[in-house]
Design an enzyme around this catalytic site. Structure first.
Site, mmCIF file in Angstrom:
data_model
loop_
_atom_site.group_PDB
_atom_site.id
_atom_site.type_symbol
_atom_site.label_atom_id
_atom_site.label_comp_id
_atom_site.label_asym_id
_atom_site.label_seq_id
_atom_site.Cartn_x
_atom_site.Cartn_y
_atom_site.Cartn_z
ATOM 1 N N CYS A 38 0.872 -1.008 0.089
ATOM 2 C CA CYS A 38 -0.212 0.170 0.574
ATOM 3 C C CYS A 38 0.669 1.186 -0.189
ATOM 4 O O CYS A 38 1.930 1.244 0.421
ATOM 5 C CB CYS A 38 -0.769 -0.158 1.509
ATOM 6 S SG CYS A 38 0.066 0.202 2.787
ATOM 7 N N CYS A 41 3.015 1.559 3.235
ATOM 8 C CA CYS A 41 4.642 0.512 2.586
ATOM 9 C C CYS A 41 5.486 1.530 1.998
ATOM 10 O O CYS A 41 6.435 1.996 2.728
ATOM 11 C CB CYS A 41 4.527 -0.486 2.364
ATOM 12 S SG CYS A 41 3.085 -1.490 3.136
ATOM 13 N N ASP A 439 17.069 -42.463 -5.001
ATOM 14 C CA ASP A 439 17.995 -41.812 -4.213
ATOM 15 C C ASP A 439 18.127 -42.235 -2.889
ATOM 16 O O ASP A 439 16.522 -42.541 -2.333
ATOM 17 C CB ASP A 439 18.139 -39.504 -4.316
ATOM 18 C CG ASP A 439 18.977 -39.201 -3.522
ATOM 19 O OD1 ASP A 439 20.208 -39.673 -3.495
ATOM 20 O OD2 ASP A 439 18.639 -38.068 -3.131
ATOM 21 N N ASP A 618 15.858 -36.207 -4.449
ATOM 22 C CA ASP A 618 15.346 -34.513 -3.913
ATOM 23 C C ASP A 618 16.913 -33.273 -4.011
ATOM 24 O O ASP A 618 16.514 -32.761 -3.760
ATOM 25 C CB ASP A 618 15.185 -34.251 -2.409
ATOM 26 C CG ASP A 618 16.402 -34.898 -1.511
ATOM 27 O OD1 ASP A 618 17.846 -35.723 -1.528
ATOM 28 O OD2 ASP A 618 16.275 -34.060 -0.464
ATOM 29 N N ASP A 622 20.775 -34.088 -7.708
ATOM 30 C CA ASP A 622 20.309 -35.344 -8.362
ATOM 31 C C ASP A 622 20.425 -33.991 -9.428
ATOM 32 O O ASP A 622 19.468 -35.026 -10.305
ATOM 33 C CB ASP A 622 18.978 -35.872 -7.499
ATOM 34 C CG ASP A 622 19.774 -36.792 -5.952
ATOM 35 O OD1 ASP A 622 20.410 -37.483 -6.453
ATOM 36 O OD2 ASP A 622 19.739 -36.582 -4.780
#
Length: 732
Positions: A38, A41, A439, A618, A622
């Protein structure tokens, strides 16, 4: 990484390097501040930053949520992070590519919107003509339709016209050629009929064709482009630069691209390693997940090798560069991912493959229809009308929707089960796999150490270890802190020794928690991964830690094995850590201690042997393997680069999302094949009717739309099912 913390971790030198000179002695730093919402801010941020030493101006852009700060270079970079954090805002360095839009997707969406709006209006005008409007009123509606259709074809049809022209220029054809010819001929015939006051015009047919085909083209493009940011994400792991110690002992900040082998670099805790290097002085723990996939910190000491992109956690190090940034480990990973992505281009959409034969058949049928009716009746207008009807009724609208509509429904089913689809073509490839490679850390396991309770020991010592461990962020220390209520002991001092452990003093007693050997004052085994507790140099308790299996791991492996898939583990972790997990899950094919290039090489070996592998991983390490695999899946807890590189991302902790995705892909594959059968059967019936002259362009457009609706209705049969994957694999 949250904004304020990301900005705070940058040194003044890095802030300087990320800024740009806007005037003599004046530099500008651009920040992204997502919390701006706004006008209040804007005022607060501009006033707070404007009061900082050296700041001459701060400007906030509400629409882009960006802040541009101008500051005097001779006073050094201002404390921007502290000022924003004090106001309650997160902030981070703005990078231009963050806000980059996909221009082609934007063009497709605009073309789709224009075609849809025009189609609705022209159909509304056509209803009046169908309802009996005649004479000048009918001609007025036709001219209004022409006025709407002409700019629509020029704007929305450009997507197909340019593609068709490029194909014809190079002496070939594609699906866009019959689309373009049908649309332009329908418009031209309609315009002619309007000029000569004919009762029928088919502007609605030409514009409706564009609208339906643009739906499929837009969806297809959006799905394909979602997975193209993996290499950029990996590049963000590179350090901006490093502090180099010159031969005369001076320190200077050098951009990463200018680092050369042999340079001596000072590395602080929290810094990313800019280039491949070897440790000269100091001890620390390194987050080497990028290289090994192991989430546990790796202790390093003089003589240890370091890889670019890994993170220095606990202590300061003096290192010597062994490679330039262009030849470093991180650069090699980026090249691997780019090469693997480039190799993926041979996976064509099923519709594109069919179009190679489809387009020449349609053109031939329309041309033969025109010539046949010219010979039979000698009426060029009637012959052209029939040829246009042939082109429209056989226009590959249903063919174009056959794949993306099923993919959208499959994506919805997967989304409701917590699986995100990054690439629509991945569902086609997922059906073809015969091998599933997992993995270990963070995939089959949760990547969080926990205390093994089957090892006997004194719980009083565990409570002391928990009390000491609560003062460290090291994963092993945190695991001990979580394993028991801490002892009610007030230690006089507790200090952390980088790469070794914690030392606590109470009175004359000295307690040590950390690596075996160090806690007793003996020799330090750099390969030691155990954790021990000692008092005054006497070992009192050793702790065995293990990584917990991800929920659903065992049933998932069993289900995949029952379906006939070969199962493997491919991990960068040590064999000692991988083999117990493999034994618990009954997986016999195990490869441990692999670096990213070795993982990619193994996948390439499998591919050369005719196998098509699904990679489930993950870690940062990888990412190249996820891209190189025939198809890939990553958990939502994966590193950002891993999620970007994968074709699918599952958000739930249960590993059952993997077989569920396979089941949905199988059903989607059957529905796509059924849609193609429907499209072929439709053309088998419709084409002879159009050639025989029983179909006008208007009826052809309605029939074409009906075939498209039939394909879409069949795609809607792919509804989400409960979590059990075999339900998703029921007969379509």
């Amino acid at each position: 990484m949250t904004g304020a913390s990301a900005l705070a971790r940058l040194s003044a030198d890095e802030l300087l390097l990320a800024s740009r000179e806007v005037d003599t002695g004046l530099r500008q730093t651009d920040l992204s501040v997502p919390g701006i919402s706004c006008g209040g801010c804007i005022r607060k941020i501009e006033e707070a930053l404007g009061r900082l030493p050296g700041v001459t101006r701060a400007r906030v852009n509400l629409s882009t949520k960006r802040v541009a700060v101008d500051w005097r270079e001779n006073e050094g970079p201002p404390p921007l992070a502290d000022a924003l954090a004090g106001l309650g805002y997160d902030g981070y360095l703005y990078e231009a590519h963050e806000d980059a839009k996909d221009p082609q997707l934007g063009a497709l969406i605009r073309a789709l919107a224009v075609a849809g709006f025009a189609s609705m209006n022209i159909m509304g005008l056509s209803i009046s003509v169908w309802s009996g409007a005649a004479g000048e009123t009918r001609d007025l509606f036709h001219w209004l339709s022409a006025a709407i259709a002409l700019p629509t074809l020029a704007y929305s049809g450009k997507v197909f016209f340019q593609s068709a022209w490029q194909a014809l220029r190079h002496g070939r054809t594609n699906m866009d050629v019959p689309i373009s010819i049908g649309v332009l001929l329908a418009f031209a015939m309609s315009l002619y009929d309007t000029i000569v006051h004919q009762p029928h015009a088919y502007f609605d047919a030409s514009v409706s064709l564009l609208f339906f085909l643009l739906i499929g083209r837009t969806l297809d493009h959006a799905m394909r482009e979602k997975a193209r940011t993996a290499v950029k994400g990996l590049g963000r792991l590179a350090a901006y630069g490093a502090t180099v110690i010159t031969p005369d002992g001076q320190r200077t900040y050098v951009p990463t691209a200018e680092l050369e082998p042999g340079m001596t670099i000072l590395l602080r805790a929290g810094d990313r390693i800019p280039v491949d290097a070897v440790v000269l002085e100091g001890q620390s723990d390194i987050d080497a997940a990028l290289a090994t996939g192991e989430s546990m910190p790796e202790p390093v000491a003089p003589g240890s090798s370091l890889r670019a992109g890994t993170l220095n956690l606990t202590g300061s190090l003096t290192i010597r560069a062994t490679a330039a940034s262009r030849n470093s480990f991180l650069a090699e990973m980026m090249r691997l991912m780019e090469a693997a992505e480039g190799g993926r281009s041979h996976f064509r959409r099923v519709a594109d493959r069919a179009a190679r034969l489809y387009a020449p058949v349609v053109h031939s049928a329309a041309l033969l229809s025109f010539l046949g009716w010219m010979i039979a009746a000698g009426d060029w207008h009637h012959a052209v009308t029939i040829a246009v009807a042939v082109l429209i009724i056989t226009c590959p609208c249903a063919l174009g929707l056959a794949v993306p509509m099923v993919q959208v429904m499959a994506a919805r089913a997967l989304f409701e089960h917590g699986v995100m689809v990054k690439d629509g073509s991945a569902m086609e490839r997922l059906v073809e796999i015969d091998t599933v490679i997992f993995d270990k850390t963070g995939t089959l396991t949760l990547g969080r150490p926990r205390l093994r309770r089957d090892v006997a020991g004194d719980d009083a010592y565990l409570a002391i270890a928990a009390r000491i461990g609560s003062h460290s962020h090291h994963p092993y220390a945190q695991a001990l802190a979580d394993a028991a209520p801490p002892a009610d002991i007030a230690f006089d001092t507790i200090a952390e020794h980088a790469g070794l452990g914690l030392e606590a003093r109470i009175g004359e007693d000295v307690w040590r928690l950390g690596r075996g050997g160090w806690v007793t004052g003996g020799a330090i085994d750099k390969d030691s991964t155990g954790t021990a507790l000692a008092c005054n140099g006497q070992l009192v308790r050793s702790f065995a830690l293990e990584d917990a299996l991800r929920p659903g791991a065992a049933p998932t492996i069993g289900a995949l094995r029952d379906e006939g898939y070969a199962i493997e583990i491919m991990s960068g972790d040590t064999a000692a850590a991988v083999l117990p997990v493999a034994a618990e899950l009954g997986i016999e094919q195990v490869q441990a201690g692999l670096l990213p290039p070795e993982k990619t090489a193994h996948l390439q070996t499998l591919a050369r042997a005719g196998h098509k592998a699904l990679m489930v991983g993950d870690g940062l390490n990888d990412a190249p393997a996820l891209v190189a695999a025939h198809v890939s899946i990553a958990p939502g807890s994966a590193a950002d680069v891993g999620r970007q590189a994968a074709d699918f991302v599952f958000l739930r902790s249960d590993l059952g999302s993997v077989p569920f995705a396979i089941g949905i892909a199988r059903k989607a594959d059957r529905l796509i094949r059924q849609n193609f059968v429907l499209a072929v059967l439709y053309n088998v019936v419709a084409l002879p009717a159009a050639i025989a002259g029983y179909v006008t362009p208007l009826i052809a457009a309605l029939a074409m739309s009906g075939s498209s609706i039939l394909v879409v209705a069949n795609a809607l049969r792919l509804t989400p099912h409960p979590a059990r994957w075999k339900q998703a694999d029921d007969s379509a």
